[in-house]
Design a protein around this motif. Sequence first.
Motif, PDB file in Angstrom:
ATOM      1  N   ASN A   1      19.516  66.079  41.838  1.00 60.77           N
ATOM      2  CA  ASN A   1      20.600  66.049  41.143  1.00 60.77           C
ATOM      3  C   ASN A   1      20.460  66.564  39.629  1.00 60.77           C
ATOM      4  O   ASN A   1      19.648  65.993  38.826  1.00 60.77           O
TER       5      ASN A   1
ATOM      6  N   ALA B   1      23.140  68.475  38.324  1.00 62.80           N
ATOM      7  CA  ALA B   1      24.583  68.731  37.698  1.00 62.80           C
ATOM      8  C   ALA B   1      24.697  67.450  36.651  1.00 62.80           C
ATOM      9  O   ALA B   1      25.685  67.521  35.655  1.00 62.80           O
ATOM     10  N   SER B   2      24.030  66.232  36.914  1.00 63.32           N
ATOM     11  CA  SER B   2      24.500  65.099  35.856  1.00 63.32           C
ATOM     12  C   SER B   2      23.654  65.355  34.561  1.00 63.32           C
ATOM     13  O   SER B   2      23.888  64.636  33.521  1.00 63.32           O
TER      14      SER B   2
ATOM     15  N   TYR C   1      27.563  59.957  41.972  1.00 65.38           N
ATOM     16  CA  TYR C   1      27.871  59.340  43.283  1.00 65.38           C
ATOM     17  C   TYR C   1      27.820  57.921  43.071  1.00 65.38           C
ATOM     18  O   TYR C   1      27.487  57.201  44.338  1.00 65.38           O
TER      19      TYR C   1
ATOM     20  N   ASN D   1      28.349  62.252  34.695  1.00 67.14           N
ATOM     21  CA  ASN D   1      29.045  63.052  35.900  1.00 67.14           C
ATOM     22  C   ASN D   1      28.063  63.244  37.265  1.00 67.14           C
ATOM     23  O   ASN D   1      27.080  63.537  37.060  1.00 67.14           O
ATOM     24  N   GLY D   2      28.692  63.336  38.273  1.00 66.00           N
ATOM     25  CA  GLY D   2      28.255  63.731  39.551  1.00 66.00           C
ATOM     26  C   GLY D   2      27.090  62.906  39.995  1.00 66.00           C
ATOM     27  O   GLY D   2      26.056  63.356  40.594  1.00 66.00           O
TER      28      GLY D   2
ATOM     29  N   ARG E   1      24.736  60.370  49.149  1.00 69.82           N
ATOM     30  CA  ARG E   1      25.901  60.438  48.253  1.00 69.82           C
ATOM     31  C   ARG E   1      26.600  59.189  48.394  1.00 69.82           C
ATOM     32  O   ARG E   1      27.933  59.081  47.719  1.00 69.82           O
TER      33      ARG E   1
END
Length: 152
Positions: free
Chosen positions: A105, A107-108, A63, A60-61, A14
């Motif tokens: 990932n 979430a993105s 890192y 988003n998300g 991350r």
Amino acid sequence: METLDMIKSRKAIRHYTGQISDEQLQTLILAANAGPVGMGTYTDYRLTAIQDPKILSQMNGIYDASTVLVISVQDPGKMEYVSAGAIAQNIELAAENEGIGSNFNMASIASIPSGVIPDGFDPVFAVTLGLTDQHFAPRTIPNDRIKTNIVK
């Protein structure tokens, strides 16, 4: 790196320190293409490597990853999600083998701007990627982390 040691060394990164090279990206794309796909329907899948800072800044998300490799599918169902996960695992293991930081990932996916993914394809999995200062070393993993039933 030996396969089992590499698997035991895998971890979610991350914190990224820089952009991967074009040659490294091609290695990861090759690893993705070596992934298993249910019923061999490779034409139903697309890979999108996002490296444009303007697009990444809208996601988003991630890192602050410098690359996001997205796996998209036409009309995804259970089989396609499983196949996309196997493709993502290949990407992560190849990244680790190259000393590249990576992280599963999903979430993105909802924040990918429109027009980035090819028409007719739905993004189902993403992997954030970039150079990292993290060190990969095998760790002890308990054999009962996932409870197991053995039927003989």
